[in-house]
Motif scaffolding. Structure first.
Motif, PDB file in Angstrom:
ATOM      1  N   GLU A  18      46.030 -16.817  20.510  1.00 19.38           N
ATOM      2  CA  GLU A  18      46.445 -16.476  21.867  1.00 19.38           C
ATOM      3  C   GLU A  18      46.968 -15.039  21.942  1.00 19.38           C
ATOM      4  N   ASN A  19      46.738 -14.396  23.086  1.00 19.23           N
ATOM      5  CA  ASN A  19      47.257 -13.047  23.294  1.00 19.23           C
ATOM      6  C   ASN A  19      48.767 -13.001  23.155  1.00 19.23           C
ATOM      7  N   SER A  20      49.427 -14.125  23.459  1.00 19.15           N
ATOM      8  CA  SER A  20      50.884 -14.165  23.391  1.00 19.15           C
ATOM      9  C   SER A  20      51.397 -14.017  21.962  1.00 19.15           C
ATOM     10  N   ASP A  21      50.488 -14.088  20.983  1.00 23.10           N
ATOM     11  CA  ASP A  21      50.885 -13.872  19.596  1.00 23.10           C
ATOM     12  C   ASP A  21      51.266 -12.422  19.326  1.00 23.10           C
ATOM     13  N   ILE A  22      50.889 -11.495  20.211  1.00 25.19           N
ATOM     14  CA  ILE A  22      51.166 -10.078  19.988  1.00 25.19           C
ATOM     15  C   ILE A  22      52.628  -9.795  20.319  1.00 25.19           C
ATOM     16  N   PRO A  23      53.421  -9.342  19.350  1.00 25.17           N
ATOM     17  CA  PRO A  23      54.825  -9.022  19.650  1.00 25.17           C
ATOM     18  C   PRO A  23      54.939  -7.971  20.739  1.00 25.17           C
ATOM     19  N   ARG A  24      55.915  -8.140  21.612  1.00 21.56           N
ATOM     20  CA  ARG A  24      56.022  -7.303  22.809  1.00 21.56           C
ATOM     21  C   ARG A  24      56.391  -5.856  22.497  1.00 21.56           C
ATOM     22  N   ILE A  25      57.115  -5.637  21.415  1.00 18.31           N
ATOM     23  CA  ILE A  25      57.492  -4.278  21.026  1.00 18.31           C
ATOM     24  C   ILE A  25      56.995  -4.026  19.603  1.00 18.31           C
ATOM     25  N   GLY A  26      56.251  -2.957  19.442  1.00 12.67           N
ATOM     26  CA  GLY A  26      55.752  -2.592  18.124  1.00 12.67           C
ATOM     27  C   GLY A  26      56.109  -1.155  17.792  1.00 12.67           C
ATOM     28  N   LEU A  27      55.723  -0.744  16.604  1.00  9.03           N
ATOM     29  CA  LEU A  27      55.948   0.634  16.159  1.00  9.03           C
ATOM     30  C   LEU A  27      54.613   1.354  16.076  1.00  9.03           C
ATOM     31  N   GLY A  28      54.429   2.377  16.901  1.00 11.31           N
ATOM     32  CA  GLY A  28      53.275   3.248  16.742  1.00 11.31           C
ATOM     33  C   GLY A  28      53.458   4.104  15.503  1.00 11.31           C
ATOM     34  N   THR A  29      52.381   4.319  14.760  1.00  9.09           N
ATOM     35  CA  THR A  29      52.527   5.030  13.476  1.00  9.09           C
ATOM     36  C   THR A  29      51.789   6.362  13.433  1.00  9.09           C
ATOM     37  N   TYR A  30      51.252   6.811  14.564  1.00 10.77           N
ATOM     38  CA  TYR A  30      50.584   8.112  14.564  1.00 10.77           C
ATOM     39  C   TYR A  30      51.570   9.183  14.085  1.00 10.77           C
ATOM     40  N   GLY A  31      51.168   9.944  13.077  1.00  6.87           N
ATOM     41  CA  GLY A  31      52.019  11.002  12.543  1.00  6.87           C
ATOM     42  C   GLY A  31      52.985  10.577  11.459  1.00  6.87           C
ATOM     43  N   LEU A  32      53.091   9.271  11.194  1.00  2.36           N
ATOM     44  CA  LEU A  32      54.036   8.797  10.166  1.00  2.36           C
ATOM     45  C   LEU A  32      53.348   8.786   8.800  1.00  2.36           C
ATOM     46  N   ASN A  71      63.344  -2.685   8.361  1.00  7.35           N
ATOM     47  CA  ASN A  71      64.718  -3.118   8.130  1.00  7.35           C
ATOM     48  C   ASN A  71      65.451  -3.405   9.438  1.00  7.35           C
ATOM     49  N   LEU A  72      65.065  -2.702  10.499  1.00  4.37           N
ATOM     50  CA  LEU A  72      65.693  -2.902  11.800  1.00  4.37           C
ATOM     51  C   LEU A  72      65.123  -4.106  12.552  1.00  4.37           C
ATOM     52  N   GLY A  73      63.986  -4.608  12.078  1.00  4.25           N
ATOM     53  CA  GLY A  73      63.427  -5.798  12.701  1.00  4.25           C
ATOM     54  C   GLY A  73      62.035  -5.660  13.284  1.00  4.25           C
ATOM     55  N   TYR A  74      61.441  -4.479  13.192  1.00  2.00           N
ATOM     56  CA  TYR A  74      60.060  -4.333  13.664  1.00  2.00           C
ATOM     57  C   TYR A  74      59.127  -5.145  12.773  1.00  2.00           C
ATOM     58  N   ARG A  75      58.210  -5.848  13.421  1.00  2.00           N
ATOM     59  CA  ARG A  75      57.193  -6.599  12.680  1.00  2.00           C
ATOM     60  C   ARG A  75      55.782  -6.261  13.162  1.00  2.00           C
ATOM     61  N   HIS A  76      55.679  -5.614  14.303  1.00  2.00           N
ATOM     62  CA  HIS A  76      54.395  -5.223  14.867  1.00  2.00           C
ATOM     63  C   HIS A  76      54.174  -3.756  14.511  1.00  2.00           C
ATOM     64  N   GLY A 114      50.251  -0.585   4.915  1.00  2.00           N
ATOM     65  CA  GLY A 114      50.046  -1.635   3.923  1.00  2.00           C
ATOM     66  C   GLY A 114      51.112  -1.631   2.845  1.00  2.00           C
ATOM     67  N   GLU A 115      51.488  -0.434   2.413  1.00  2.00           N
ATOM     68  CA  GLU A 115      52.524  -0.317   1.383  1.00  2.00           C
ATOM     69  C   GLU A 115      53.868  -0.813   1.914  1.00  2.00           C
ATOM     70  N   ALA A 116      54.162  -0.496   3.180  1.00  2.00           N
ATOM     71  CA  ALA A 116      55.425  -0.942   3.775  1.00  2.00           C
ATOM     72  C   ALA A 116      55.488  -2.461   3.860  1.00  2.00           C
ATOM     73  N   VAL A 117      54.375  -3.080   4.222  1.00  2.00           N
ATOM     74  CA  VAL A 117      54.330  -4.539   4.268  1.00  2.00           C
ATOM     75  C   VAL A 117      54.551  -5.119   2.875  1.00  2.00           C
TER      76      VAL A 117
END
Length: 269
Positions: A4-18, A32-37, A51-54
């Protein structure tokens, strides 16, 4: 069966430039702060860091929602490029794979590659599939090819200055969630007096107000930040409740201000 689309967490971390060591530190901080998306792409150069962070988090793979995107130059080898991305991330599967942009000048057309994306999902290489930067026409062409209910989201630029209401409504009418990239308008919020007034009213930051507005519109947001403090406040935007007056004032900030608009991109309408 597609998730289901609802599986997508509402707030994620964009990683462009990281990228590099600083990017790895930013990802570690976010987790560590709680981001999972975590949102990456083949062109960002951040798939390896994600991948390394996961892997280093000590958490189960299933705790994360990892998105990557297939670049236009890989549309002719879409499945193989997804395999490459999974190998780079050292993951057995992605949670969401998107087409990053429709092919420049529609060459090839959507019908030539969207079926390959659906097969990637059928083969278990990703739980969900979707698109990014697709216009209403592109969305309709994709749905005509692979059927209703397959596309989980359309990720496109959306913020208080570019609310993309027509495209967002079209997606939702077709059961496709909206994911807003550049939800903070590339850091251009601070000088706006309306945002400032709403922020002051709630004891919040301008960024929190901008994110809370999009969340109230039922969009998913993926702000990017390397700062632990900014990451924390962005995540806390999910707890900010705007009232009707706030929503009306922020709706009035729409001015069609698009910041990501490459010459080879689609004709927006």
């Amino acid at each position: 069966m597609p998730a289901e689309n609802s599986d997508i967490p509402r707030i994620g971390l964009g990683t462009y430039g990281l990228t590099g060591a600083e990017g790895r530190a930013a990802l570690s901080s976010a987790i560590n702060l709680g981001y999972r998306h975590l949102d990456t792409a083949q062109t960002y150069g951040t798939e390896e860091n994600v991948g390394e962070a996961v892997a280093r988090s000590g958490l189960d793979r299933a705790d994360f929602f990892v998105t990557t995107k297939v670049t236009a130059s890989n549309l002719g080898r879409l499945a193989e490029s997804v395999d490459d991305s999974l190998e780079t991330m050292q993951l057995d599967y992605a949670d969401l794979v998107l087409i990053h942009w429709p092919a420049p000048h529609d060459d090839p057309p959507v019908s030539a590659y969207i079926g390959a994306l659906a097969r990637v999902q059928d083969e278990g290489k990703t739980r969900l599939i979707g698109v990014s930067n697709f216009t209403r026409r592109h969305i309709d062409e994709a749905v005509a090819e692979i059927g209703e209910g397959r596309l989980a989201t359309n990720q496109f630029e959306q913020h208080v200055f570019l609310q993309n209401r027509v495209l967002a409504a079209h997606c939702r009418e077709r059961g496709i969630a909206v994911t807003a990239y550049m939800p903070l308008a590339g850091g251009r919020l601070g000088d706006d007096s309306v945002i400032g007034a709403v922020a002051s009213k709630h004891g919040a930051t301008a960024s929190q107000v901008a994110l809370a507005y999009l969340l109230a519109l039922d969009s998913i947001v993926i702000p990017k930040s390397a700062s632990p403090e900014r990451q924390r406040t962005n995540l806390a935007a999910g707890d900010l409740v705007l009232d009707g007056a706030d929503m009306g004032r922020l709706a009035g900030l729409e001015r069609g201000q698009r910041y990501i608009n490459p010459a080879w991109g689609p004709d927006w309408y």
